[in-house]
Design a protein around this motif. Sequence first.
Motif: not given
Length: 240
Positions: A42-55, A68-75
């Motif tokens: 889960t921690m790894l998957r948060c790094i490339n936003r495969l998972e959302a974080i709560t806070s 929400k303004h971050t371009n996920v594809n670019e990331l």
Amino acid sequence: MIVFRNVNKYYGTFHVLKDINLEVNKGEVVVIIGPSGSGKSTMLRCINRLEAITSGELLVNGVKVHDKHTNVNELRRNIGMVFQHFNLYPHKTVLQNITLAPIKVLGQSKEEAEKTAIYYLEKVGIPDKAHAYPSQLSGGQQQRVAIARGLAMKPSIMLFDEPTSALDPEMIGEVLDVMKSLAREGMTMVVVTHEMGFAREVANRIVFMDEGRIIEEGEPTQFFANPKEERTREFLGKVL
Ligand code: ADP
Ligand code: MG
């Protein structure tokens, strides 16, 4: 390059990541260890936003991953990920697997993408497999293709989630060797693994997780010789 600040994540009411604070610097290899279910993937998957974080906040190269303004594809273009199950496209050749994203996402020509693909296939030691299909390769070879595919996007960070856990024992070494040479070349890497030999030899830092928390982290020699926390000692007692 990667900064977790007080990151918490829930799956529904289940608190899976608890107040995670972690920094990974350029060129560092950080190995995450811990029992199954402790939140490593889960921690790894948060790094490339495969998972959302709560806070909390998670930054990659200064960019707020979960804004929400971050371009996920670019990331994601900048972050290669290698999984336990290689996730290759079975109906595409090795070359097609590797060139797909560079052509589609980076807009490379087929020739350029193939040249890069061959370069990385040489790096992972299987240039002769360019025209094979995944089913014609061993597990170790498939995982090396998956690594070459990640590298072909020229990422600045590589994430590995138990890359050798699905491999027969005799194939683990060939995949770890590729990862070692990547580390030597200065790639920034976060690696979840149960391979303690690799961790000891290659990691700049070991992070031990249990029940969603980072229990302790340290430089490998000190970490293995002299773990501070009882839970770490208990875990190492089981895996070493
Ligand atoms: P690890 O990689 O350390 O084994 P994971 O990050 O996969 O741990 O999982 C941590 C915990 O979160 C586990 O208890 C797992 O069952 C739970 N979990 C993982 N993914 C989900 C999900 N999509 N929905 C609900 N719970 C999940
Ligand atoms: Mg996992």
